[in-house]
Design an enzyme around this catalytic site. Sequence first.
Site, short mmCIF file in Angstrom:
data_model
loop_
_atom_site.label_atom_id
_atom_site.label_comp_id
_atom_site.label_asym_id
_atom_site.label_seq_id
_atom_site.Cartn_x
_atom_site.Cartn_y
_atom_site.Cartn_z
N LYS A 274 0.82 -1.20 0.00
CA LYS A 274 0.00 0.00 0.00
C LYS A 274 0.87 1.28 0.00
CE LYS A 274 -4.06 -2.02 0.06
NZ LYS A 274 -3.91 -3.46 0.24
C1 LIG Z 1 -5.26 -4.25 0.91
C2 LIG Z 1 -6.72 -4.12 0.99
C3 LIG Z 1 -7.46 -4.55 2.11
C4 LIG Z 1 -6.89 -5.38 3.21
O1 LIG Z 1 -5.77 -4.95 3.80
P1 LIG Z 1 -4.74 -5.95 4.52
O2 LIG Z 1 -3.94 -4.97 5.33
O3 LIG Z 1 -3.92 -6.62 3.47
O4 LIG Z 1 -5.50 -6.89 5.36
C5 LIG Z 1 -8.82 -4.31 2.12
N1 LIG Z 1 -9.44 -3.70 1.10
C6 LIG Z 1 -8.78 -3.29 0.01
C7 LIG Z 1 -9.53 -2.60 -1.09
C8 LIG Z 1 -7.40 -3.51 -0.09
O5 LIG Z 1 -6.76 -3.14 -1.20
#
Ligand SMILES: *Cc1c(COP(=O)(O)O)cnc(C)c1O
Length: 398
Positions: A186
């Site tokens: 992210k």
């Molecule tokens: C990455 C993501 C998540 C979940 O995040 P994690 O930290 O990997 O559990 C949820 N929703 C979206 C749209 C994402 O891209």
Amino acid sequence: MPGFELFGENEKQSVQDVLDSGVLMRYGFGPMRNGHWKAREFEVALARRMQTPHAHVVSSGTAALSVALASAGVGAGDEVILPVFTFVASFEAVLAVGAVPVLCDIDDTLTLSPEAVEEAITPRTRALMVVHMCGSMADLDALGAICRRHDLLLIEDACQAIGGSYRDKPLGSLGDAGCFSFDFVKTVTCGEGGGIITHSGEIYAKAQAYSDHGHDHIGEDRGAESHPHLGYNYRISELHAAVGLAQLARLDAFIGIQERHYRTLWQGIESLPGITGRRVPEGGRQNYSFLNFFLTGPEKAREAQKALSEAGMDGVFYWYDNNWHYHRRWEHLKELRSLGPLPPETARRTREANEREFPLSDAWMGRCLSVLVKLGWSPEETRRRAEILKNVLGELAQ
Ligand SMILES: *Cc1c(COP(=O)(O)O)cnc(C)c1O
């Protein structure tokens, strides 16, 4: 998009502070900490940046969604409407609190279609989970109005759009609760982590207790705390929070870089025949983590992805066929492949609600490509990519 491309001295120093103090847990151990409360500092910084009175950080984005739903009182018997284009975490979080995920069509914003949402609402609908996919946002005016009219909660999954805004308000801050992920890919990362922001003191109070076994966090003696309600362990560690705190300080710089790279890519192709940009709702500002556009049909989209890859361009996603971000690859949800049995009522209604086709979404996603915008590209690298995009797509348009 990934912040890990630009780890620097601040991230290292922040982790070192925690290691030097020896306290890797976010709660307690006051005298040992040397004044380091990284998770708490991360929350203060997140709340300030997102213009909400409250923020709480947890162990993942998936945890953030689960905690947000639980803290807003969503549970067994409730239905939560969410889009067919999202990461699987969205429906996992709904199932985790015992509620029924109800998949719903998207439109050319690549996020929930307000018309489709209206049709999906039943007397049991409790919440709308909007997902601001691939760097841009849902039509929050229209969806917010629907929520008010039907008395529904609005939960924003802003995991892929942190730093974007809508009518000058940070994404995540417009609903009852907003959720972020700080996982490794992210824009802001700490390895594994997530955050919840809210204007509601009540949701915040429940979230901070729920994510730590229901501890009330009153007083200095953790062992003597009471438990106003049940909880779970979704805590973040101080080590992760230390990295997140240092990364969050760079969010606006990251968005600036992404926007520059995005514009260089887009300028080369925006006027090509047969290419249309994804619709960004009026008043919206993207975080530019992906460049998303439509071709004239699925054949063209497949052809383009293949040609781009052959020309040396990585990070081009055709979600429709290839990835687990789109409902066509969610057999495990549609067939309810849970390890142990799900509660029978949840299982039955989840199956009934999602045993259907989504031709409106398929029509958009079938011709959509997304190009990941990276932070670490040099100016030459960005220009090289822009050239490839322009040449390959220009040739296809002939
Ligand atoms: C990455 C993501 C998540 C979940 O995040 P994690 O930290 O990997 O559990 C949820 N929703 C979206 C749209 C994402 O891209």
